[in-house]
Design a protein around this motif. Structure first.
Motif, PDB file in Angstrom:
ATOM      1  N   MET A 190      65.118 -67.024  75.886  1.00 49.40           N
ATOM      2  CA  MET A 190      65.360 -65.800  74.705  1.00 49.40           C
ATOM      3  C   MET A 190      65.196 -66.366  73.453  1.00 49.40           C
ATOM      4  O   MET A 190      65.753 -67.739  73.234  1.00 49.40           O
ATOM      5  CB  MET A 190      66.709 -65.386  74.806  1.00 49.40           C
ATOM      6  N   CYS A 213      61.546 -62.370  74.861  1.00 46.38           N
ATOM      7  CA  CYS A 213      61.884 -62.915  76.275  1.00 46.38           C
ATOM      8  C   CYS A 213      60.857 -63.482  77.050  1.00 46.38           C
ATOM      9  O   CYS A 213      59.400 -62.773  76.981  1.00 46.38           O
ATOM     10  CB  CYS A 213      62.422 -61.705  77.095  1.00 46.38           C
ATOM     11  N   ASP A 241      55.616 -62.650  78.836  1.00 48.47           N
ATOM     12  CA  ASP A 241      56.570 -62.637  77.701  1.00 48.47           C
ATOM     13  C   ASP A 241      56.467 -60.984  77.056  1.00 48.47           C
ATOM     14  O   ASP A 241      55.466 -60.439  77.394  1.00 48.47           O
ATOM     15  CB  ASP A 241      56.524 -63.463  76.711  1.00 48.47           C
ATOM     16  N   LYS A 290      71.398 -59.170  73.703  1.00 46.94           N
ATOM     17  CA  LYS A 290      70.698 -60.244  74.401  1.00 46.94           C
ATOM     18  C   LYS A 290      70.849 -59.871  75.746  1.00 46.94           C
ATOM     19  O   LYS A 290      69.744 -60.033  76.535  1.00 46.94           O
ATOM     20  CB  LYS A 290      71.579 -61.628  74.193  1.00 46.94           C
ATOM     21  N   THR A 296      68.034 -57.142  76.483  1.00 46.63           N
ATOM     22  CA  THR A 296      66.804 -57.505  76.413  1.00 46.63           C
ATOM     23  C   THR A 296      66.356 -58.293  77.772  1.00 46.63           C
ATOM     24  O   THR A 296      65.073 -58.090  78.331  1.00 46.63           O
ATOM     25  CB  THR A 296      66.515 -58.874  75.332  1.00 46.63           C
ATOM     26  N   VAL A 297      67.279 -59.234  78.460  1.00 45.44           N
ATOM     27  CA  VAL A 297      67.206 -59.601  79.857  1.00 45.44           C
ATOM     28  C   VAL A 297      66.794 -58.467  80.613  1.00 45.44           C
ATOM     29  O   VAL A 297      65.962 -58.540  81.686  1.00 45.44           O
ATOM     30  CB  VAL A 297      68.046 -60.574  80.004  1.00 45.44           C
TER      31      VAL A 297
END
Length: 425
Positions: free
Chosen positions: A126, A100, A189, A166, A169-170
């Motif tokens: 991503m 990320c 990151d 997904k 992760t954010v």
């Protein structure tokens, strides 16, 4: 805090560049994650021993996972066992690194010529990379991940699982970004990995998150970077250079502990017009507690004792603690409007509605004289959530709980839909 429990350590299950995983004979479903003093770069094309790195990395990981767990993120982490090891749920690892990015730098610039370093991604960028050292961890698309049809601990990785990873992760990045901002550090990151818990068959954040996992720039300045990039950038590995790298890692491990401390205070004071509303107020208090918010219940009537209502208001204005007032009054709600007209603190109306006159009573909370700004929220848990959102503007720990709650709500809906679709087929 490290655990003093003696562990019956079994066979080594796996070994990576920086850690070893051991089974725990007396605790089925758990493993020991043992860090190593090795530091590597370029898929171990460069590797060196850095004395003390295992303890530094373990301390960093344990603090990060504790922050995420206390926020409400599901992880494999159980507890710190020693200076260099922690226990975790046994997971079968999904062989994907989820990356990320908030700021463009590093390999992204090489793969995307023309993009200037420092470009800020909003929303977050991503990427995913298949863990394959022999081929330098090639970048994968979502379609490649789905086509691989990984089956781990009895769970096949399909579209639902990919979407959950997904979205998770954010959320994980944003929580850590928010936390590091309290130390005036930019989380540039980060890479993370997920596994499938062998007992629950649930996807959880696994592996480690330490100073190898991210880029961290104090004051947003790359020249002050404190992460492993310093080691990657070394033209020559000398004892002096390695001491500099170690100091940077120690700097991070010391400050990561501060991420667990609140940087701002706040409380919720619930004012009820009568003790007959106590059950309604207890629901507000319970929801506040889930966000880590102190919640105080008081009884006062703006109609029958306005002087006492204003005295109570002044009591909480006088100590400097940011306060959200929640007014709980049915029938004719004078409590919320009176409070709103006499304090600069936020006021939330949360009237307890009754089946007979509830629809009419709510207008006393909605139709206000000019100059009043109190909001009206009917559900007790929603009133607490709104209070948490206000306090979360200055308290990152409350904000992190809110962010994790959003993720967990989304995941529960995703899984419910998947289950329903499976039943329909």
């Amino acid at each position: 805090m490290a655990s003093n429990t003696e562990l019956n350590i079994g066979q080594k299950l796996s070994e990576g560049k920086t850690k070893q995983i051991f089974e725990l004979v007396d605790q089925p479903g758990l493993v020991l994650v043992q860090s190593k003093d090795q530091i590597t770069a370029g898929n171990a094309a460069r590797k060196d021993q850095m004395e003390g790195k295992a303890a530094i990395a373990n301390k960093t990981t344990c603090c990060v996972f504790k922050l995420l767990q206390e926020s409400g993120i599901k992880t494999a982490f159980v507890q710190q066992h020693s200076e260099t090891a922690f226990t975790a749920a046994h997971c079968e690892m999904i062989p994907i690194e989820w990356v990320c990015r908030r700021v463009a730098t590093g390999s992204f610039l090489k793969r995307n010529p023309g993009v200037k370093e420092g470009y800020r991604f909003t929303p977050l960028k991503m990427e995913m990379f298949f863990k394959d050292d022999a081929n330098n961890d090639p970048q994968w698309s979502e379609e490649q991940l789905l086509a691989a049809k990984f089956s781990l601990a009895g769970l096949t990785i399909g579209q639902c699982e990919v979407d959950i990873m997904k979205r998770s992760t954010v959320a994980i990045f944003e929580i850590l970004e928010k936390a590091w901002a309290t130390q005036n550090c930019t989380l540039v990151d980060m890479k993370i990995e997920f596994g499938v818990n062998v007992k629950t068959r649930e996807i959880v954040l696994a592996d480690v998150i330490d100073n190898d996992s991210w880029r961290l720039w104090p004051a947003g300045d790359r020249s002050q970077q404190k992460d492993k990039q310093v080691y990657r950038d070394l033209k020559e590995v000398t004892p002096e250079a390695m001491q500099m790298v170690k100091r940077n890692f120690e700097w991070v491990s010391e400050r990561v502990q501060l991420l667990l401390e609140p940087h701002g205070s706040g409380r919720v004071v619930v004012l009820m017009g009568s003790t007959s509303d106590i059950a309604h107020c207890e629901k507000i208090k319970k929801a506040c507690t889930s966000y880590g918010l102190p919640c105080i219940l008081r009884v006062t009537s703006a109609h029958k004792g306005p002087d006492e209502t204003l005295r109570i208001k002044a009591e909480y204005e006088g100590d400097g603690v940011p306060t959200i007032f929640v007014a709980v009054a049915g029938r004719s709600n004078g409590l919320g409007p009176v409070m709103s007209g006499n304090t600069a603190y936020p006021v939330i109306n949360c009237p307890p509605l009754t089946p007979d006159w509830g629809a009419q009573d709510v207008w006393s909370s909605l139709r206000l004289p000019s100059g009043l700004g109190c909001s009206t929220i009917l559900a007790p848990d929603a009133a607490a959530q709104f209070a948490a959102q206000i306090i979360g503007l200055s308290n990152h720990l409350v904000w992190c709980k809110l962010r994790a709650s959003m993720l967990n709500t989304w995941v529960s809906l995703k899984l419910a839909d998947q289950k329903l679709q499976a039943c329909s087929l």
